[in-house]
Design a protein around this motif. Sequence first.
Motif, PDB file in Angstrom:
ATOM      1  N   ASN A   1      29.951 -28.785 -37.120  1.00 39.53           N
ATOM      2  CA  ASN A   1      29.654 -29.828 -36.128  1.00 39.53           C
ATOM      3  C   ASN A   1      28.356 -29.450 -35.413  1.00 39.53           C
TER       4      ASN A   1
ATOM      5  N   SER B   1      32.625 -35.129 -31.724  1.00 39.28           N
ATOM      6  CA  SER B   1      33.355 -34.426 -32.776  1.00 39.28           C
ATOM      7  C   SER B   1      33.150 -35.118 -34.119  1.00 39.28           C
ATOM      8  N   THR B   2      33.208 -34.346 -35.189  1.00 44.44           N
ATOM      9  CA  THR B   2      33.183 -34.931 -36.527  1.00 44.44           C
ATOM     10  C   THR B   2      34.578 -35.467 -36.834  1.00 44.44           C
ATOM     11  N   VAL B   3      34.657 -36.725 -37.228  1.00 51.16           N
ATOM     12  CA  VAL B   3      35.961 -37.360 -37.438  1.00 51.16           C
ATOM     13  C   VAL B   3      36.137 -37.899 -38.857  1.00 51.16           C
ATOM     14  N   LYS B   4      35.107 -37.784 -39.693  1.00 55.18           N
ATOM     15  CA  LYS B   4      35.224 -38.332 -41.046  1.00 55.18           C
ATOM     16  C   LYS B   4      34.213 -37.662 -41.971  1.00 55.18           C
TER      17      LYS B   4
ATOM     18  N   TRP C   1      44.300 -33.614 -41.390  1.00 52.15           N
ATOM     19  CA  TRP C   1      43.408 -34.560 -42.051  1.00 52.15           C
ATOM     20  C   TRP C   1      44.142 -35.309 -43.163  1.00 52.15           C
TER      21      TRP C   1
ATOM     22  N   THR D   1      39.850 -38.208 -43.287  1.00 50.42           N
ATOM     23  CA  THR D   1      39.854 -38.816 -41.953  1.00 50.42           C
ATOM     24  C   THR D   1      41.063 -38.313 -41.162  1.00 50.42           C
TER      25      THR D   1
ATOM     26  N   GLY E   1      41.302 -36.197 -38.626  1.00 55.30           N
ATOM     27  CA  GLY E   1      41.182 -34.940 -37.903  1.00 55.30           C
ATOM     28  C   GLY E   1      39.930 -34.902 -37.045  1.00 55.30           C
ATOM     29  N   LYS E   2      39.665 -33.754 -36.463  1.00 53.92           N
ATOM     30  CA  LYS E   2      38.485 -33.571 -35.619  1.00 53.92           C
ATOM     31  C   LYS E   2      37.898 -32.188 -35.827  1.00 53.92           C
TER      32      LYS E   2
ATOM     33  N   GLU F   1      35.589 -30.041 -33.627  1.00 51.17           N
ATOM     34  CA  GLU F   1      35.052 -30.029 -32.270  1.00 51.17           C
ATOM     35  C   GLU F   1      33.670 -29.372 -32.248  1.00 51.17           C
TER      36      GLU F   1
ATOM     37  N   TYR G   1      30.542 -39.001 -36.792  1.00 57.41           N
ATOM     38  CA  TYR G   1      30.934 -38.420 -35.510  1.00 57.41           C
ATOM     39  C   TYR G   1      31.730 -39.432 -34.671  1.00 57.41           C
ATOM     40  N   SER G   2      32.359 -38.904 -33.642  1.00 57.12           N
ATOM     41  CA  SER G   2      33.173 -39.747 -32.767  1.00 57.12           C
ATOM     42  C   SER G   2      32.351 -40.735 -31.961  1.00 57.12           C
TER      43      SER G   2
END
Length: 249
Positions: A54, A60-63, A85, A115, A117-118, A120, A149-150
């Motif tokens: 990240n 946050s990275t979400v995908k 995930w 997809t 998850g996160k 941080e 990202y979020s």
Amino acid sequence: MNAKSARLRRLPVIGAVAAGAVLLLAGPASAHVSVQPGTAEKGGYSTIAFKVPNEKDNASTVKLEVTLDPKHPLASVMPQPVPGWEVKVEKAKLDKPLQMHGKTIDEAVSKITWTGGKIEPGQFQQFPLSVGQLPADADELVFKALQTYSDDDVVRWIDPSKPGGGEAEHPAPTLKLVAKGASAGKDDDDHDSKTSGKNADGKAENASSSSDKSDGGSDTTARVLGVVGIVVGAAGVAFGLIAGRRRSA
């Protein structure tokens, strides 16, 4: 003021600049989506993992979306579950069917999406895959990855390598393919190839340990360079102060 005095007064500034330059060079040089390990044997099976750091401080990275190389379809692609995930595997019909263990395969995995998850800020996540049979007539497999990202920002890791070996701004994750028994990429890479008959969990652990060793080496180098820069800067400042006192005396 004579020339010698001017040079002495410039020494602290030069030292500080040198320290700053070294510290900048010691920063993260490869904070992008990559394949771990970076090499695998041609014609074999391997477990690879997409390492996703990240790079943002406020999102946050979400995908993660990974598109496989359409020029070299793989008959077997199996993702390892990643806690937190969800994974979606998409397949596409092949223009030219593949032969594998006496069976004709007319479709192959074309895209994988993680997809739910996160990742941080300040963290990274690995997404393992068991893949094979790797092509014997290619020197690399290029994957295209999209990192979401979020805050809805999408980073496209799809750029090809620059001529002459230079790195692109957003390089596509690339798996180098080497001849069986080649010295390049040994250690955990060879271990993965030789243990292709083991379960996915065992091979994924090998890929993860290889990545951790690489990260450890990079971190150690960065710390050493940082310390050298600080020492150089401090020495320049101290020398300038001593020279100044001597002139005053």
